[in-house]
Write an enzyme that holds these catalytic residues in place. Structure first.
Site, PDB file in Angstrom:
ATOM      1  N   HIS A 304      -2.487   1.118   4.348  1.00 32.59           N
ATOM      2  CA  HIS A 304      -2.193  -0.099   3.594  1.00 32.59           C
ATOM      3  C   HIS A 304      -3.438  -0.898   3.219  1.00 32.59           C
ATOM      4  CE1 HIS A 304       0.385  -3.869   2.987  1.00 32.59           C
ATOM      5  NE2 HIS A 304       0.923  -2.941   2.214  1.00 32.59           N
ATOM      6  N   HIS A 533       1.894 -11.139  -3.702  1.00 31.02           N
ATOM      7  CA  HIS A 533       1.622  -9.913  -2.954  1.00 31.02           C
ATOM      8  C   HIS A 533       0.457 -10.163  -2.000  1.00 31.02           C
ATOM      9  CE1 HIS A 533       0.372  -5.609  -2.332  1.00 31.02           C
ATOM     10  NE2 HIS A 533       1.681  -5.522  -2.192  1.00 31.02           N
TER      11      HIS A 533
END
Length: 628
Positions: A304, A533
């Protein structure tokens, strides 16, 4: 779509796709894009496809045949479109109908679409030169002739940005290739070139930026707004090679950015987490691009991290730690954050690898993170980091890596260790400074918040210097995550929630979470309708005028990102790769606290409103299931 969908319901509304703004010019290969947007020219082809043989690609799209074929294969493989046939309940589509459709579409072709063919042609010519060089099949004379021919075809000179010829740069020098097309014809927001070095210098001492929002013009000229193309701006130095570490990568979009920056021939290494077919064999098509998938031991863990290492021709480098994936949607109407390091110059030839360390040990921590991959493809970048001076870096690298860790170098134990040494909240006021945890997704915490959320997680993120040994009341936790109403009024409507993957099944098991939730409000930065985000954590004073620290990271509020402590052996179990930077006032500006008030000197700019606004009693968090 505006009503909450029951997870037990069998009836699920079909999502209405929004038409892609790029039409026949769309170069994207990402399944997520095709799931959210319709493309008439591709759907017409699929409607007329018999199921065997070649796709019936219209003549006016023949120059894009290879790209369109790959796009169609992605749509078919992922079952993202159901062709309209007699058997599917719709009107049949004959070849005559298709011809009529495509002729109509042909009349709509603009000069931009024509220029996209020239763009593809120019990039293909550069690719052929690069491939021949790497295969050892091109003599110097042939290379010169081929480049002259390529320039004649493209109308673009091959020069480097410092006005030096290639033979002055060394045998491994790859030239700057000026693009033949204007980025304004393909990208929504393009700022004047050559200004990023000055903008970066003005961002001191924080060097924090937030992505420009395409449909919010007030963000386009903010001193702290940034586009991807600005990261590659030539005023920062001529790029030699770069490493992109990320989760989701849309290759066409990424290579277009490098092309418009003049770096279409520069070496590029990509580490990625989400499987992408176009990345697997990219080195065969583009020898200067290497892409490597990072395999994870468990499906609950993700690669990630969002990080860049940009290496320049003068031996220096810069590091970017970001929250944005490398694909179009993340850089248009979503709120993202990134830390963009100052230039780290090359050390003298006789320097030792551990020279040039910062007071925050940033260099050591970056090397530890890169070495954790144990990938030979990163050896070049590891050596470049060793050869550079990081002594002026004023932030701490806070990373996570999969595994069981007994030290305090990773995840939430690293956060806690740093705060325990350097966080200057007065001990008597510790419980009065809330923790703001702002995220784009929420984890599964169990049926009691004390099991992790207000237990180990809150404990480590609220540690302070000179913390008393006696037990005291914990600080308040405020989780900033968009509500359904926040997403409904976003710039992209419900599709704005495409970056917020919190599931209804998880929320059903922890209804108590609503009492911790706060809305996404960002009027202060012009990003109120740009869904976040970004992930960030900070502690604010009771009067909301000061902050004790600011953590910008890829890590959401989850066990996979920050880890969970094994009660048996005290090991920290982490499942994902993550990376962030922790800003502490003592290292950034030699003060105890960051000022937040408008007009304050060296004010810390955060993209959301402080104090945050609590959910109303009838509000619910955004759930990804609303898009099903």
């Amino acid at each position: 779509m505006s009503k909450r969908i029951s997870p037990m319901s069998d009836e699920r509304p079909k999502r209405v796709k929004k038409e892609c703004n790029y039409g026949e010019k769309c170069f994207r290969m990402n399944p997520v894009h095709f799931r959210e947007f319709s493309h008439r020219h591709l759907e017409s082809i699929l409607d007329a496809y018999s199921g065997c043989g070649e796709y019936p690609i219209p003549e006016h799209l023949s120059s894009q045949r290879h790209m369109i074929k790959e796009q169609l294969e992605v749509i078919v493989e992922k079952k993202l479109y159901e062709p309209v046939t007699e058997g599917s309940g719709g009107a049949s589509t004959s070849k005559d109908d298709l011809q009529s459709k495509t002729e109509t579409q042909s009349t709509r072709i603009t000069s931009k679409e024509s220029s996209s063919k020239q763009l593809t042609s120019g990039m293909r010519g550069n690719e052929n030169i690069s491939r021949a060089k790497d295969d050892g099949k091109l003599s110097k004379g042939d290379e010169k002739n081929l480049k002259v021919k390529s320039r004649e075809n493209s109308g673009s000179p091959t020069v480097n940005m410092e006005g030096k010829s290639a033979n002055q740069k060394g045998t491994d020098y790859r030239p700057v290739v000026q693009p033949t097309r204007r980025p304004e014809n393909f990208l929504k927001v393009v700022l004047p070139r050559g200004n990023m070095a000055a903008k970066h210098a003005a961002s001191a001492p924080y060097h924090i930026f937030y992505t420009t929002i395409s449909d919010a013009k007030e963000t386009h000229n903010q001193p702290y707004s940034i586009t991807f193309l600005e990261i590659l701006d030539h005023s920062l130095g001529e790029l030699k090679c770069s490493l992109q570490i990320n989760f989701m990568v849309e290759l066409g979009w990424l290579l277009a950015q490098y092309y418009f920056a003049g770096y279409s021939e520069k070496r590029l290494t990509i580490l990625y987490g989400e499987d992408a077919p176009e990345l697997k064999n990219i080195n065969k098509k583009k020898p200067h691009v290497d892409a490597h998938h990072v395999n994870m031991a468990t499906p609950f863990g993700k690669h990630h991290t969002k990080m860049m290492i940009l290496c320049y021709e003068d031996g220096s480098l810069r590091v970017v730690v970001s929250t944005a994936n490398l694909y179009l949607d993340d850089w248009e109407n979503r709120t993202q954050g990134l830390w963009f390091s100052p230039r780290c110059p090359e050390l003298p030839a006789d320097a030792m690898p551990f020279d040039g360390e910062s007071p925050t040990s940033f260099k050591k921590c970056l090397l530890r993170y890169l070495n954790h991959y144990q990938m030979p493809q990163l050896a070049h970048y590891v050596e470049r980091v060793k050869r550079c001076d990081f002594s002026h870096i004023n932030v701490f690298l806070v990373a996570s890596a999969p595994g069981s860790h007994f030290d305090m170098d990773w995840g939430m134990t690293r956060v806690g260790a740093l705060l325990r040494q350097h966080c200057c909240i007065p001990p008597a006021e510790n419980s009065k400074w809330p923790l703001l945890a702002q995220a784009s997704s929420i984890g599964s915490y169990g049926n009691d918040p004390k099991l992790w959320l207000t237990g180990d997680f809150l404990h480590h993120f609220t540690k302070i210097k000179n913390q008393p040994q006696m037990l005291s009341a914990p600080a308040e936790l405020k989780i900033i995550y968009p509500s359904l109403e926040n997403v409904q009024r976003s710039l992209d409507g419900l599709l704005g929630g495409g970056c917020l993957p919190y599931a209804a099944a998880a929320h059903a098991k922890q209804p108590w979470l609503n009492s911790f939730l706060y809305q996404w409000r960002a009027t202060c930065s012009g990003r109120d309708r740009a869904m976040p985000h970004i992930k960030s954590y900070m502690r604010t004073s009771p009067d909301n005028k000061m902050a004790a620290y600011y953590l910008l990271t890829s890590g959401n509020v989850s066990k996979a990102a920050w880890g969970s402590i094994n009660k048996g052996n005290s090991a920290l179990r982490i499942m994902s790769y993550e990376a962030g930077v922790l800003l502490l006032p003592r290292f950034v500006m030699n003060e105890d606290l960051f000022p937040l008030s408008d007009g304050a000197k060296n004010r810390l700019i955060v993209p959301y409103d402080i104090p945050p606004t609590k959910y109303a009693s009838d509000m619910s968090p955004w759930l990804f299931d609303y898009l099903s």
